[in-house]
Design a protein around this motif. Structure first.
Motif, PDB file in Angstrom:
ATOM      1  N   SER A  24       0.800  -1.210   0.000  1.00  9.52           N
ATOM      2  CA  SER A  24       0.000   0.000   0.000  1.00  9.52           C
ATOM      3  C   SER A  24       0.834   1.260   0.000  1.00  9.52           C
ATOM      4  CB  SER A  24      -0.908   0.002   1.240  1.00  9.52           C
ATOM      5  OG  SER A  24      -0.117   0.156   2.390  1.00  9.52           O
ATOM      6  N   GLY A  25       2.113   1.165   0.242  1.00  7.46           N
ATOM      7  CA  GLY A  25       2.939   2.355   0.335  1.00  7.46           C
ATOM      8  C   GLY A  25       2.874   3.017   1.696  1.00  7.46           C
ATOM      9  N   SER A  26       2.185   2.393   2.634  1.00  8.64           N
ATOM     10  CA  SER A  26       2.019   2.975   3.958  1.00  8.64           C
ATOM     11  C   SER A  26       3.233   2.684   4.821  1.00  8.64           C
ATOM     12  CB  SER A  26       0.764   2.393   4.606  1.00  8.64           C
ATOM     13  OG  SER A  26       0.707   2.766   5.956  1.00  8.64           O
ATOM     14  N   ASP A  27       3.497   3.595   5.769  1.00  6.33           N
ATOM     15  CA  ASP A  27       4.548   3.329   6.736  1.00  6.33           C
ATOM     16  C   ASP A  27       3.974   2.634   7.960  1.00  6.33           C
ATOM     17  OD1 ASP A  27       3.108   5.401   7.791  1.00  6.33           O
ATOM     18  OD2 ASP A  27       4.851   6.637   8.307  1.00  6.33           O
ATOM     19  N   GLU A  28       2.665   2.291   7.918  1.00  5.64           N
ATOM     20  CA  GLU A  28       2.022   1.592   9.020  1.00  5.64           C
ATOM     21  C   GLU A  28       1.799   0.151   8.583  1.00  5.64           C
ATOM     22  OE1 GLU A  28       1.733   3.221  11.655  1.00  5.64           O
ATOM     23  OE2 GLU A  28       1.799   5.287  11.002  1.00  5.64           O
ATOM     24  N   LYS A  29       2.235  -0.797   9.391  1.00  6.37           N
ATOM     25  CA  LYS A  29       2.153  -2.205   9.020  1.00  6.37           C
ATOM     26  C   LYS A  29       0.905  -2.886   9.571  1.00  6.37           C
ATOM     27  CE  LYS A  29       5.971  -1.900   6.830  1.00  6.37           C
ATOM     28  NZ  LYS A  29       5.938  -1.824   5.378  1.00  6.37           N
ATOM     29  N   SER A  30       0.291  -2.316  10.578  1.00  6.15           N
ATOM     30  CA  SER A  30      -0.901  -2.937  11.155  1.00  6.15           C
ATOM     31  C   SER A  30      -1.718  -1.864  11.831  1.00  6.15           C
ATOM     32  CB  SER A  30      -0.507  -4.003  12.173  1.00  6.15           C
ATOM     33  OG  SER A  30       0.017  -3.397  13.342  1.00  6.15           O
ATOM     34  N   ALA A  31      -2.857  -2.269  12.337  1.00  3.88           N
ATOM     35  CA  ALA A  31      -3.734  -1.330  13.030  1.00  3.88           C
ATOM     36  C   ALA A  31      -3.257  -1.074  14.441  1.00  3.88           C
ATOM     37  CB  ALA A  31      -5.163  -1.880  13.060  1.00  3.88           C
ATOM     38  N   LEU A 158     -17.332   8.709   5.803  1.00  2.00           N
ATOM     39  CA  LEU A 158     -16.214   8.892   4.868  1.00  2.00           C
ATOM     40  C   LEU A 158     -15.208   7.746   4.960  1.00  2.00           C
ATOM     41  CD1 LEU A 158     -15.634  12.746   4.915  1.00  2.00           C
ATOM     42  CD2 LEU A 158     -17.001  11.372   3.356  1.00  2.00           C
ATOM     43  N   VAL A 159     -15.720   6.550   4.760  1.00  2.00           N
ATOM     44  CA  VAL A 159     -14.865   5.365   4.803  1.00  2.00           C
ATOM     45  C   VAL A 159     -14.620   4.803   3.403  1.00  2.00           C
ATOM     46  CG1 VAL A 159     -15.473   4.734   7.163  1.00  2.00           C
ATOM     47  CG2 VAL A 159     -16.875   3.875   5.264  1.00  2.00           C
ATOM     48  N   GLU A 160     -14.651   5.691   2.391  1.00  2.00           N
ATOM     49  CA  GLU A 160     -14.288   5.284   1.032  1.00  2.00           C
ATOM     50  C   GLU A 160     -13.416   6.353   0.379  1.00  2.00           C
ATOM     51  OE1 GLU A 160     -18.122   4.473  -0.717  1.00  2.00           O
ATOM     52  OE2 GLU A 160     -18.519   6.589  -1.037  1.00  2.00           O
ATOM     53  N   GLY A 161     -12.483   6.891   1.170  1.00  2.00           N
ATOM     54  CA  GLY A 161     -11.588   7.916   0.651  1.00  2.00           C
ATOM     55  C   GLY A 161     -10.717   7.445  -0.488  1.00  2.00           C
ATOM     56  N   TYR A 162     -10.462   6.145  -0.580  1.00  6.72           N
ATOM     57  CA  TYR A 162      -9.569   5.631  -1.625  1.00  6.72           C
ATOM     58  C   TYR A 162     -10.097   5.893  -3.028  1.00  6.72           C
ATOM     59  CZ  TYR A 162     -12.656   1.576  -2.323  1.00  6.72           C
ATOM     60  OH  TYR A 162     -13.724   0.756  -2.605  1.00  6.72           O
ATOM     61  N   GLY A 163     -11.372   6.200  -3.168  1.00  4.97           N
ATOM     62  CA  GLY A 163     -11.933   6.513  -4.483  1.00  4.97           C
ATOM     63  C   GLY A 163     -12.003   7.994  -4.769  1.00  4.97           C
ATOM     64  N   ASN A 164     -11.346   8.810  -3.943  1.00  2.00           N
ATOM     65  CA  ASN A 164     -11.382  10.262  -4.081  1.00  2.00           C
ATOM     66  C   ASN A 164      -9.978  10.843  -4.252  1.00  2.00           C
ATOM     67  OD1 ASN A 164     -14.340  11.379  -3.143  1.00  2.00           O
ATOM     68  ND2 ASN A 164     -13.853   9.435  -2.170  1.00  2.00           N
ATOM     69  N   ASP A 165      -9.936  12.102  -4.630  1.00  2.00           N
ATOM     70  CA  ASP A 165      -8.665  12.829  -4.738  1.00  2.00           C
ATOM     71  C   ASP A 165      -8.318  13.365  -3.356  1.00  2.00           C
ATOM     72  OD1 ASP A 165      -6.444  14.239  -5.437  1.00  2.00           O
ATOM     73  OD2 ASP A 165      -7.535  15.823  -6.522  1.00  2.00           O
ATOM     74  N   THR A 166      -7.708  12.525  -2.549  1.00  2.00           N
ATOM     75  CA  THR A 166      -7.434  12.875  -1.156  1.00  2.00           C
ATOM     76  C   THR A 166      -6.115  13.602  -0.953  1.00  2.00           C
ATOM     77  OG1 THR A 166      -6.322  10.768  -0.739  1.00  2.00           O
ATOM     78  CG2 THR A 166      -8.722  10.846  -0.377  1.00  2.00           C
ATOM     79  N   GLY A 167      -5.223  13.541  -1.954  1.00  2.00           N
ATOM     80  CA  GLY A 167      -3.867  14.036  -1.781  1.00  2.00           C
ATOM     81  C   GLY A 167      -2.903  12.940  -1.363  1.00  2.00           C
ATOM     82  N   PHE A 168      -3.412  11.729  -1.149  1.00  2.00           N
ATOM     83  CA  PHE A 168      -2.589  10.583  -0.768  1.00  2.00           C
ATOM     84  C   PHE A 168      -2.867   9.428  -1.734  1.00  2.00           C
ATOM     85  CE2 PHE A 168      -3.931  12.736   3.227  1.00  2.00           C
ATOM     86  CZ  PHE A 168      -2.703  13.278   3.580  1.00  2.00           C
ATOM     87  N   PRO A 169      -1.867   8.567  -1.994  1.00  2.00           N
ATOM     88  CA  PRO A 169      -2.073   7.438  -2.917  1.00  2.00           C
ATOM     89  C   PRO A 169      -2.768   6.272  -2.223  1.00  2.00           C
ATOM     90  CG  PRO A 169       0.190   7.429  -2.157  1.00  2.00           C
ATOM     91  CD  PRO A 169      -0.447   8.672  -1.566  1.00  2.00           C
ATOM     92  N   LEU A 170      -3.978   6.472  -1.781  1.00  2.00           N
ATOM     93  CA  LEU A 170      -4.708   5.447  -1.026  1.00  2.00           C
ATOM     94  C   LEU A 170      -5.182   4.338  -1.964  1.00  2.00           C
ATOM     95  CD1 LEU A 170      -6.927   7.678   1.298  1.00  2.00           C
ATOM     96  CD2 LEU A 170      -4.585   6.844   1.689  1.00  2.00           C
TER      97      LEU A 170
END
Length: 273
Positions: A24-31, A158-170
């Motif tokens: 995902s490109g995230s620096d977080e590996k888990s919740a 707002l739990v579908e940000g990945y389909g929007n232009d959020t400013g992050f590569p979600l």
């Protein structure tokens, strides 16, 4: 705040692409580790067909003769929730988990690094939901507020940000991880939790959420996509804003949705099916 109808086409494309992506490109590996909070009551399980009221504009008007109310968690007090409970209602706590809002009392808890693009609503910016270890404690405190005020459930918006232009590569994978974390936070506090829109991810999330909240599935010919919730014995709380009831109520009854017509401001006015 109401979900954005414009994301629906983009969501299907992103979900398909993300299913093939292993990173995902995230620096977080888990919740992060689960909270130590243990639920003190059984989680409420709303069944299909329950009538409801959804009022996010102002302090709650308790005049609707329905068993379920969905109201703003910050703008309503424990006394408001208790008043509804005395009238035999279950009460859902609306909380925005996908965007920062400059009018909330905890606005300074969000570091600038997690704030993305404006989302089209005054004073709101998308959140970088990949930053789980940053956002989890903030959301835990918000859900603690809901529990302390006596709410039975949470509506995380707002739990579908990945389909929007959020400013992050979600990615869709980022969203699934975040949404499952949100559901876990609610359940750890004995709160029921609803999936707000995010139709493409219902198959992966239906087991984690206790009900669904949907806007305008009839307008976009998508109501059938909510059937996994109904099949699982879980309520689908649904509103339309522009479609006349004559165009969606018969189908809503067939699908066992809890449907009504509302004005976009989400005041007290309602016209149920």
């Amino acid at each position: 705040m109401r979900e954005r109808a414009a994301v629906r086409v983009a969501l299907l494309t992103v979900l398909t692409a993300a299913a093939l992506t292993g990173c995902s490109g995230s620096d977080e590996k888990s919740a992060g580790p689960p909270a130590t909070t243990s639920p003190s009551r059984a989680v409420w399980k709303p069944r299909p067909g329950l009538a409801w009221q959804w009022q996010l504009d102002g302090r709650v008007d308790a005049s609707a003769d329905v068993p379920v109310y969905d109201i703003d968690g910050f703008e309503n007090s424990a006394a408001d929730v208790a008043r509804l409970h005395r009238a035999g209602k279950k009460v859902i706590c609306y909380v925005n988990v996908g965007a920062w809002e400059d009018f909330r009392p905890d606005r300074d808890a969000f570091p600038h690094s997690v704030l993305g693009e404006p989302n089209g609503w005054a004073g709101e910016r998308w959140l970088d939901i990949r930053r789980l270890t940053v956002l989890r404690p903030i959301m835990e405190r918000r859900f603690d507020m809901c529990r302390a005020k006596g709410f039975d459930a949470v509506e995380p918006d707002l739990v579908e940000g990945y389909g929007n232009d959020t400013g992050f590569p979600l990615t869709a994978r980022d969203q699934l991880r975040y949404n499952r974390m949100i559901a876990a936070i609610a359940h750890e506090r004995g709160l029921s939790v609803g999936l707000k829109n995010d139709l493409p991810q219902i198959p992966q999330l239906v087991d984690h959420f206790d009900f669904a909240v949907n806007e305008e599935c009839a307008q976009y010919d998508e109501c059938g996509e909510l059937s996994p919730f109904i099949a699982a014995g879980k309520a689908v709380f649904h509103v339309e804003y522009t479609e006349p009831r004559s165009r969606f109520c018969a189908e809503s009854r067939r699908l066992k949705l809890s449907s009504m017509l509302k004005e976009p401001e989400l005041g007290a006015w309602r016209r149920p099916c």
